[in-house]
Design an enzyme around this catalytic site. Structure first.
Site, mmCIF file in Angstrom:
data_model
loop_
_atom_site.group_PDB
_atom_site.id
_atom_site.type_symbol
_atom_site.label_atom_id
_atom_site.label_comp_id
_atom_site.label_asym_id
_atom_site.label_seq_id
_atom_site.Cartn_x
_atom_site.Cartn_y
_atom_site.Cartn_z
ATOM 1 N N ALA A 85 -15.570 -12.505 0.093
ATOM 2 C CA ALA A 85 -15.717 -11.965 1.256
ATOM 3 C C ALA A 85 -14.988 -10.604 1.192
ATOM 4 C CB ALA A 85 -14.460 -13.258 2.013
ATOM 5 N N ASN A 105 -7.962 -16.554 0.944
ATOM 6 C CA ASN A 105 -7.896 -16.412 -0.596
ATOM 7 C C ASN A 105 -8.192 -14.833 -0.803
ATOM 8 O OD1 ASN A 105 -8.712 -19.186 -1.146
ATOM 9 N ND2 ASN A 105 -10.479 -19.647 -0.119
ATOM 10 N N HIS A 118 -12.410 -7.586 7.470
ATOM 11 C CA HIS A 118 -10.680 -7.106 6.494
ATOM 12 C C HIS A 118 -10.972 -6.127 6.307
ATOM 13 C CE1 HIS A 118 -10.705 -11.631 5.097
ATOM 14 N NE2 HIS A 118 -12.149 -11.526 5.113
#
Length: 252
Positions: A119, A175, A203
């Site tokens: 991601a 993750n 993020h």
């Protein structure tokens, strides 16, 4: 043509299957046999209810697209069966002893453990932390409270600390932190926030050292059929598979 075995027949598996090009999913396994059967019928793959029989099928690589528990349970067995593996649920590698044992198994059998970018972006250059001095390395993740199964009226910090501790307190949100830590060779500092005004998973990576400094922000759109899954994460696995036999290697 690369023959792929798929462990996990959920949303990510379907995105991979719809993007088949120079690879073919020939075998699938899921803890829910009916889901594997339905997936196999839709995409022309052989469905297995026995994991042992699944591994006996003639495949070149197994893609884990299931869960941290599935990766922890089956990764070593996959390598010992003589196949490379793609691990989507990187949180399983937060167990250092397990990770080191898995790497040693792969090394002894001349097999590969592939970790997709998932991601985030920029994971390739994060690897400079293995050879250069790093002064700051932080991940700030911000999500809507609903995606964390919580409620909040204002932006709230849930966690601040090392990736290792975040993995144990928030196992469903590990993750990215674990991928960064493995790539850099050191534990990333993590902040986990929930914000009712944020409609995507965001993020932010802060990376500074003798090379200079970098700031990366990623705001992920959810997968079309599953809002709990980042579309970028699914696409990163698809891209990895499409490049397995490419003689031109970028960012490795």
């Amino acid at each position: 043509m690369i023959n792929v075995g798929l462990l996990g027949c959920g949303n990510i598996g379907k995105i991979i299957a719809k993007g088949q090009d120079n690879f073919k999913i020939t075998a699938v396994f899921d803890v829910l046999p009916d889901r594997a059967e339905k997936f196999g019928e839709e995409f022309g793959a052989k469905a297995f209810s026995s994991f042992t029989e699944f591994l006996l099928e003639d495949t070149d690589i197994i893609v884990e697209a299931a869960s941290v528990a599935a990766a922890a349970e089956h990764a070593e067995e996959i390598l010992k069966s003589g196949k490379d593996i793609v691990i989507m649920s990187v949180g399983a590698l937060a167990d250092v002893a397990f990770r080191e044992e898995l790497i040693e198994t792969a090394r002894s059998l001349n097999k590969k453990i592939h970790i997709p970018s998932g991601a985030i972006i920029g994971l390739d250059n994060i690897k400079v932390g293995q050879t250069a001095r790093i002064d700051k390395f932080m991940l700030r993740t911000t999500k809507n409270p609903k995606s964390l199964s919580r409620e909040a009226d204002e932006k709230t910090r849930l966690f601040s600390g090392k990736a290792y501790d975040c993995v144990h307190q928030y196992p469903k949100n590990t993750n990215v932190a674990e991928s960064l830590s493995i790539a850099c060779g050191r534990d990333v500092d993590v902040e986990l926030w929930m914000d009712p005004n944020e409609d995507r998973n965001m993020h932010e990576i802060f990376f500074e050292g003798e090379f200079g400094e970098a700031y990366v922000r990623i705001r992920n759109l959810p997968s079309p059929d599953n809002p709990a899954t980042s579309y970028l994460a699914a696409l990163s696995i698809l891209t990895l598979l499409r490049n397995l036999d490419n003689p031109l290697v970028i960012g490795a």
